[in-house]
Each structure stands twice: as C-alpha cells, then as structure tokens.
Design a protein around this motif. Structure first.
Motif, PDB file in Angstrom:
ATOM      1  N   ASN A   8      -6.895 -14.921  -7.461  1.00  0.00           N
ATOM      2  CA  ASN A   8      -5.615 -14.253  -7.659  1.00  0.00           C
ATOM      3  C   ASN A   8      -5.934 -12.856  -8.185  1.00  0.00           C
ATOM      4  O   ASN A   8      -6.401 -12.712  -9.313  1.00  0.00           O
ATOM      5  CB  ASN A   8      -4.750 -15.028  -8.652  1.00  0.00           C
ATOM      6  CG  ASN A   8      -3.380 -14.416  -8.807  1.00  0.00           C
ATOM      7  OD1 ASN A   8      -3.152 -13.251  -8.522  1.00  0.00           O
ATOM      8  ND2 ASN A   8      -2.454 -15.213  -9.281  1.00  0.00           N
ATOM      9  N   THR A   9      -5.708 -11.841  -7.338  1.00  0.00           N
ATOM     10  CA  THR A   9      -6.041 -10.471  -7.697  1.00  0.00           C
ATOM     11  C   THR A   9      -4.764  -9.649  -7.827  1.00  0.00           C
ATOM     12  O   THR A   9      -4.054  -9.449  -6.833  1.00  0.00           O
ATOM     13  CB  THR A   9      -6.940  -9.838  -6.607  1.00  0.00           C
ATOM     14  OG1 THR A   9      -8.080 -10.676  -6.410  1.00  0.00           O
ATOM     15  CG2 THR A   9      -7.371  -8.453  -6.993  1.00  0.00           C
ATOM     16  N   PRO A  10      -4.439  -9.189  -9.038  1.00  0.00           N
ATOM     17  CA  PRO A  10      -3.259  -8.343  -9.200  1.00  0.00           C
ATOM     18  C   PRO A  10      -3.407  -7.026  -8.444  1.00  0.00           C
ATOM     19  O   PRO A  10      -4.489  -6.443  -8.396  1.00  0.00           O
ATOM     20  CB  PRO A  10      -3.202  -8.087 -10.708  1.00  0.00           C
ATOM     21  CG  PRO A  10      -4.067  -9.148 -11.329  1.00  0.00           C
ATOM     22  CD  PRO A  10      -5.114  -9.457 -10.298  1.00  0.00           C
ATOM     23  N   LEU A  11      -2.326  -6.589  -7.841  1.00  0.00           N
ATOM     24  CA  LEU A  11      -2.283  -5.326  -7.116  1.00  0.00           C
ATOM     25  C   LEU A  11      -1.201  -4.443  -7.720  1.00  0.00           C
ATOM     26  O   LEU A  11      -0.315  -4.930  -8.426  1.00  0.00           O
ATOM     27  CB  LEU A  11      -1.992  -5.583  -5.631  1.00  0.00           C
ATOM     28  CG  LEU A  11      -3.019  -6.428  -4.871  1.00  0.00           C
ATOM     29  CD1 LEU A  11      -2.520  -6.745  -3.477  1.00  0.00           C
ATOM     30  CD2 LEU A  11      -4.357  -5.712  -4.825  1.00  0.00           C
ATOM     31  N   PRO A  12      -1.243  -3.144  -7.434  1.00  0.00           N
ATOM     32  CA  PRO A  12      -0.199  -2.258  -7.950  1.00  0.00           C
ATOM     33  C   PRO A  12       1.187  -2.721  -7.491  1.00  0.00           C
ATOM     34  O   PRO A  12       1.343  -3.317  -6.433  1.00  0.00           O
ATOM     35  CB  PRO A  12      -0.551  -0.901  -7.326  1.00  0.00           C
ATOM     36  CG  PRO A  12      -2.010  -0.987  -7.001  1.00  0.00           C
ATOM     37  CD  PRO A  12      -2.259  -2.431  -6.665  1.00  0.00           C
ATOM     38  N   ILE A  15       2.501  -7.048  -7.572  1.00  0.00           N
ATOM     39  CA  ILE A  15       2.226  -8.103  -6.598  1.00  0.00           C
ATOM     40  C   ILE A  15       0.779  -8.554  -6.747  1.00  0.00           C
ATOM     41  O   ILE A  15       0.012  -7.963  -7.511  1.00  0.00           O
ATOM     42  CB  ILE A  15       2.525  -7.645  -5.150  1.00  0.00           C
ATOM     43  CG1 ILE A  15       1.641  -6.450  -4.762  1.00  0.00           C
ATOM     44  CG2 ILE A  15       3.994  -7.290  -4.989  1.00  0.00           C
ATOM     45  CD1 ILE A  15       1.760  -6.058  -3.311  1.00  0.00           C
ATOM     46  N   ALA A  16       0.416  -9.584  -6.028  1.00  0.00           N
ATOM     47  CA  ALA A  16      -0.951 -10.088  -6.117  1.00  0.00           C
ATOM     48  C   ALA A  16      -1.417 -10.562  -4.747  1.00  0.00           C
ATOM     49  O   ALA A  16      -0.623 -10.962  -3.905  1.00  0.00           O
ATOM     50  CB  ALA A  16      -1.020 -11.241  -7.108  1.00  0.00           C
ATOM     51  N   ARG A  17      -2.710 -10.511  -4.546  1.00  0.00           N
ATOM     52  CA  ARG A  17      -3.349 -11.100  -3.368  1.00  0.00           C
ATOM     53  C   ARG A  17      -3.994 -12.387  -3.864  1.00  0.00           C
ATOM     54  O   ARG A  17      -4.767 -12.363  -4.834  1.00  0.00           O
ATOM     55  CB  ARG A  17      -4.394 -10.159  -2.801  1.00  0.00           C
ATOM     56  CG  ARG A  17      -5.059 -10.715  -1.565  1.00  0.00           C
ATOM     57  CD  ARG A  17      -5.899  -9.645  -0.875  1.00  0.00           C
ATOM     58  NE  ARG A  17      -6.475 -10.212   0.318  1.00  0.00           N
ATOM     59  CZ  ARG A  17      -7.763 -10.527   0.460  1.00  0.00           C
ATOM     60  NH1 ARG A  17      -8.593 -10.290  -0.529  1.00  0.00           N
ATOM     61  NH2 ARG A  17      -8.201 -11.053   1.571  1.00  0.00           N
TER      62      ARG A  17
END
Length: 80
Positions: A8-12, A15-17
């Motif tokens: 789970n990678t937070p994005l700007p 949101i998350a990938r």
C-alpha cells in the motif's frame, strides 16, 4: 508461502496504489490459495504456483479475504 507480497503506497492527493498478497498453504490433502491477486497478475500466477510445484488444477480450495479486485481478480482460474 507468500507468492506475491502485497503493498500500500500513498500517493499525492490522498490516494494510494495497493495490491493484495497471494498466499499458498499446502500439505496433506489440501492445497489452499488465499486470495488470487488482481487480473493484472493473471499472466504470472500459474508460474508463481509452478515454482512451488503446484498447478492451478492442484488447488483444492480458494479463500478470499474480501471482494476487492486485487484479491479476487483470478478466481476464474480455479473452477469449483
């Protein structure tokens, strides 16, 4: 054995990938796959199983933790 580690990678933008883990549990009469990964994993899943000496047809049970696509996206590889 974990065949594919989830993340789970937070994005700007808040949101998350994310992608779920795929785990194989086998021994005795049962060969259980816990979650099947997303449809984008489909080309790789048979090879991940083969690396453990298992084919999709050897899987006796599939357990899905919940209904998101990154967990159930390859259920059709394992017909009942």
């Amino acid at each position: 054995r974990v065949l594919r580690v989830g993340f789970n990678t937070p994005l700007p933008g808040g949101i998350a990938r994310a992608d779920g883990s795929v785990t194989l549990v086998w021994g005795g009469p049962l060969t259980v796959l816990v979650d099947t990964g997303g449809p984008w994993l489909r080309p790789h899943l048979p090879g991940l199983l083969r690396a453990q000496g298992v084919s999709p047809g050897d899987v006796t049970h599939v357990v899905v933790t919940h209904g998101h696509s990154d967990h159930v996206g390859n259920l059709n590889l394992f017909p009942a």
